[in-house]
Motif scaffolding. Structure first.
Motif, PDB file in Angstrom:
ATOM      1  N   ARG A  33      88.447  49.763  70.819  1.00 50.97           N
ATOM      2  CA  ARG A  33      87.330  50.073  69.951  1.00 50.97           C
ATOM      3  C   ARG A  33      87.189  51.583  69.827  1.00 50.97           C
ATOM      4  O   ARG A  33      87.672  52.327  70.682  1.00 50.97           O
ATOM      5  CB  ARG A  33      86.039  49.473  70.505  1.00 50.97           C
ATOM      6  CG  ARG A  33      85.654  49.977  71.891  1.00 50.97           C
ATOM      7  CD  ARG A  33      84.469  49.187  72.433  1.00 50.97           C
ATOM      8  NE  ARG A  33      84.031  49.662  73.729  1.00 50.97           N
ATOM      9  CZ  ARG A  33      84.574  49.303  74.876  1.00 50.97           C
ATOM     10  NH1 ARG A  33      85.602  48.478  74.879  1.00 50.97           N
ATOM     11  NH2 ARG A  33      84.118  49.767  76.021  1.00 50.97           N
ATOM     12  N   ILE A  37      81.657  53.348  70.623  1.00 56.01           N
ATOM     13  CA  ILE A  37      81.202  52.017  70.230  1.00 56.01           C
ATOM     14  C   ILE A  37      81.410  51.081  71.404  1.00 56.01           C
ATOM     15  O   ILE A  37      82.524  50.851  71.845  1.00 56.01           O
ATOM     16  CB  ILE A  37      81.964  51.493  68.998  1.00 56.01           C
ATOM     17  CG1 ILE A  37      81.659  52.360  67.778  1.00 56.01           C
ATOM     18  CG2 ILE A  37      81.580  50.048  68.709  1.00 56.01           C
ATOM     19  CD1 ILE A  37      82.326  51.875  66.514  1.00 56.01           C
ATOM     20  N   THR A  42      79.683  45.204  68.577  1.00 63.29           N
ATOM     21  CA  THR A  42      80.556  44.990  67.428  1.00 63.29           C
ATOM     22  C   THR A  42      80.398  43.568  66.912  1.00 63.29           C
ATOM     23  O   THR A  42      79.975  42.669  67.644  1.00 63.29           O
ATOM     24  CB  THR A  42      82.029  45.228  67.793  1.00 63.29           C
ATOM     25  OG1 THR A  42      82.412  44.311  68.817  1.00 63.29           O
ATOM     26  CG2 THR A  42      82.261  46.652  68.277  1.00 63.29           C
ATOM     27  N   GLU A  77      90.641  56.668  61.997  1.00 64.82           N
ATOM     28  CA  GLU A  77      89.280  56.191  62.234  1.00 64.82           C
ATOM     29  C   GLU A  77      89.090  54.803  61.620  1.00 64.82           C
ATOM     30  O   GLU A  77      88.451  53.922  62.214  1.00 64.82           O
ATOM     31  CB  GLU A  77      88.261  57.175  61.665  1.00 64.82           C
ATOM     32  CG  GLU A  77      86.824  56.824  62.025  1.00 64.82           C
ATOM     33  CD  GLU A  77      85.823  57.868  61.570  1.00 64.82           C
ATOM     34  OE1 GLU A  77      84.643  57.751  61.953  1.00 64.82           O
ATOM     35  OE2 GLU A  77      86.219  58.792  60.825  1.00 64.82           O
ATOM     36  N   HIS A  81      88.011  51.184  63.712  1.00 60.89           N
ATOM     37  CA  HIS A  81      86.951  50.236  63.352  1.00 60.89           C
ATOM     38  C   HIS A  81      87.526  48.877  62.986  1.00 60.89           C
ATOM     39  O   HIS A  81      86.932  47.841  63.302  1.00 60.89           O
ATOM     40  CB  HIS A  81      86.117  50.797  62.201  1.00 60.89           C
ATOM     41  CG  HIS A  81      85.196  51.909  62.599  1.00 60.89           C
ATOM     42  ND1 HIS A  81      83.948  51.673  63.110  1.00 60.89           N
ATOM     43  CD2 HIS A  81      85.353  53.258  62.575  1.00 60.89           C
ATOM     44  CE1 HIS A  81      83.356  52.832  63.380  1.00 60.89           C
ATOM     45  NE2 HIS A  81      84.196  53.802  63.062  1.00 60.89           N
ATOM     46  N   GLU A  85      85.874  45.822  65.235  1.00 59.63           N
ATOM     47  CA  GLU A  85      84.823  45.011  64.626  1.00 59.63           C
ATOM     48  C   GLU A  85      85.243  43.593  64.264  1.00 59.63           C
ATOM     49  O   GLU A  85      84.385  42.721  64.134  1.00 59.63           O
ATOM     50  CB  GLU A  85      84.311  45.699  63.352  1.00 59.63           C
ATOM     51  CG  GLU A  85      83.630  47.041  63.589  1.00 59.63           C
ATOM     52  CD  GLU A  85      82.218  46.894  64.150  1.00 59.63           C
ATOM     53  OE1 GLU A  85      81.730  45.749  64.286  1.00 59.63           O
ATOM     54  OE2 GLU A  85      81.606  47.934  64.448  1.00 59.63           O
ATOM     55  N   THR A 333      84.246  49.286  54.515  1.00 63.55           N
ATOM     56  CA  THR A 333      83.704  50.617  54.268  1.00 63.55           C
ATOM     57  C   THR A 333      83.804  50.957  52.786  1.00 63.55           C
ATOM     58  O   THR A 333      84.815  50.674  52.132  1.00 63.55           O
ATOM     59  CB  THR A 333      84.429  51.689  55.093  1.00 63.55           C
ATOM     60  OG1 THR A 333      84.009  53.005  54.664  1.00 63.55           O
ATOM     61  CG2 THR A 333      85.942  51.605  54.940  1.00 63.55           C
ATOM     62  N   PHE A 356      81.776  55.502  57.860  1.00 65.16           N
ATOM     63  CA  PHE A 356      81.827  54.391  58.816  1.00 65.16           C
ATOM     64  C   PHE A 356      80.516  54.178  59.566  1.00 65.16           C
ATOM     65  O   PHE A 356      80.472  53.399  60.517  1.00 65.16           O
ATOM     66  CB  PHE A 356      82.975  54.551  59.817  1.00 65.16           C
ATOM     67  CG  PHE A 356      84.325  54.661  59.163  1.00 65.16           C
ATOM     68  CD1 PHE A 356      84.973  53.518  58.696  1.00 65.16           C
ATOM     69  CD2 PHE A 356      84.943  55.887  58.991  1.00 65.16           C
ATOM     70  CE1 PHE A 356      86.203  53.605  58.072  1.00 65.16           C
ATOM     71  CE2 PHE A 356      86.180  55.987  58.375  1.00 65.16           C
ATOM     72  CZ  PHE A 356      86.814  54.848  57.915  1.00 65.16           C
ATOM     73  N   ARG A 358      76.784  52.518  59.783  1.00 65.34           N
ATOM     74  CA  ARG A 358      76.440  51.148  59.411  1.00 65.34           C
ATOM     75  C   ARG A 358      75.241  51.096  58.463  1.00 65.34           C
ATOM     76  O   ARG A 358      74.265  51.818  58.630  1.00 65.34           O
ATOM     77  CB  ARG A 358      76.122  50.356  60.683  1.00 65.34           C
ATOM     78  CG  ARG A 358      77.315  50.255  61.630  1.00 65.34           C
ATOM     79  CD  ARG A 358      76.893  49.795  63.012  1.00 65.34           C
ATOM     80  NE  ARG A 358      78.043  49.555  63.875  1.00 65.34           N
ATOM     81  CZ  ARG A 358      77.956  49.170  65.137  1.00 65.34           C
ATOM     82  NH1 ARG A 358      76.761  48.971  65.689  1.00 65.34           N
ATOM     83  NH2 ARG A 358      79.059  48.971  65.850  1.00 65.34           N
TER      84      ARG A 358
END
Length: 379
Positions: A33, A37, A42, A77, A81, A85, A333, A356, A358
């Motif tokens: 991850r 995070i 997630t 990056e 994610h 996620e 995204t 990125f 939320r």
């Protein structure tokens, strides 16, 4: 037959997630991850065990005309994610005909190989998309002068080559994509396969896919079938008829490309249940919720709240239906969303901003997943 392998090593090497903590995490059988995070924060972690939370892997298609390198595998990056996620991944364009089969005797597998490798490294399942479609076909196919026998052989070769390559590695396939018009009639004009070979070719596509990987689950997939309407009724009539002929159809998938300018399809759960009652698996496979956003502006708080509500209501509908086992966001995204490229004046359709961070929609999904976990499975 020629297969592109030249990119494979470079793509695979750069696709894998290698943050500093990755070796330790792998040893603990946990998905890598992004730094900062927590695993418990997630979507894939809070989801029940029997519900896969997925996303499309950005690449091919419109991305090839944008002023950035292919998101997968070049944006580190993004990759972090993607791994953290989601428990399921779907190729956005990398398995569509024009990408994976650019010339009659040429297959381009390097990018899809890398996606499968990435999924294995990150303990994700893979949905295959798509084998039989009227759109994004290569010019050599659409403009070729083929006999019916040649065209049938081309389709069979494609399905069995692609499905066979990933046998045991791709769990679900969107075999036939968008075969009906909105009024529930077959696409006999713009779908080359149905137009040239007749409706019977649909059954053959499923049979050939099953022969290539008997364990894979095989789906119909379409947009505009969220509600009980002529189009979803056409699938409800077709699938049992095919199954009665021994055609291996396992599931029905609803794409879910929604817009806040229209009302939410309130009968989504009822419609999913109709297919569940047939003994089918169901899935929501390509959901996004676009908003009217003028260039240079941001959506309002009210728009974001409405978007979050649409995402959450769609997920809740899936959770409420026993065999709805997959919920896939079509890109997570806004940085790489297809929506503003194809819908003028609309955008911001995903659950994360360009950087990125939320959106309310992300937290709405997280809330529903947390509430569902006690009743749907053990973590």
């Amino acid at each position: 037959m020629k297969v592109h392998h030249s990119l494979a090593a470079a793509v695979l090497a750069s696709a894998l997630i290698l943050p500093t903590a990755a070796p330790a995490l792998a040893a603990q059988h946990q998905a890598p991850r992004p730094p900062g995070i927590e695993k418990q924060d997630t979507l894939r972690w809070v989801a029940p065990n029997d519900l896969k939370i997925g996303t499309a892997v950005a690449g091919g298609g419109h991305h090839e005309t944008q002023p950035y390198p292919a998101p997968f595998p070049n944006d580190r990056e993004y990759l972090q994610h993607l791994a953290a996620e989601f428990s399921s991944v779907s190729p956005e364009n990398q398995l569509k005909w024009e990408f994976v089969h650019p010339e009659r005797d040429t297959y381009r597998f390097a990018e899809m190989d890398a996606i499968v490798e990435f999924a294995q490294e990150n303990k994700q399942v893979v949905r295959g998309h798509t084998l039989f479609w009227h759109s994004q076909n290569p010019a050599w196919l659409e403009e070729g002068d083929f006999s019916k026998e040649e065209l049938r052989a081309i389709l069979k070769d494609h399905i069995q080559t692609v499905v066979g390559r990933y046998a045991g590695k791709i769990q679900q396939w969107d075999v036939a994509n968008e075969i009906f018009n909105d009024n529930g009639t077959l696409r006999t004009t713009d779908n080359i396969w149905i137009r040239e070979l007749g409706p019977e070719i649909i059954a053959d596509a499923f049979r050939w896919a099953h022969e290539a990987d008997p364990k894979a689950k095989l789906f119909f997939n379409d947009y505009g079938v969220e509600s009980v309407n002529a189009k979803s009724n056409a699938y409800l009539e077709l699938i049992p008829r095919l199954q009665a002929q021994g055609v291996p159809v396992d599931g029905f998938a609803i794409q879910g490309h929604l817009s806040t300018r229209y009302g939410f399809p309130g009968d989504l759960r009822t419609n999913l249940q109709r297919f569940d009652d047939l003994g089918l698996e169901t899935a929501i496979t390509e959901i996004d919720v676009r908003m009217d956003v003028a260039a240079g502006t941001q959506p309002t708080a009210a728009q974001l709240e409405k978007q979050a509500s649409y995402y959450q209501r769609a997920l809740d509908a899936c959770i409420a239906v026993e065999e709805c086992n997959s919920f896939t966001i079509w890109g997570f995204t806004d940085k790489y969303s297809w929506v503003p490229v194809f819908f003028s004046g609309e955008g911001e359709a995903t659950v994360m901003w360009n950087d990125f961070t939320r959106k309310p929609a992300y937290y709405a999904l997280q809330e529903s997943l947390e509430q569902a976990s006690p009743g749907r499975g053990n973590r």
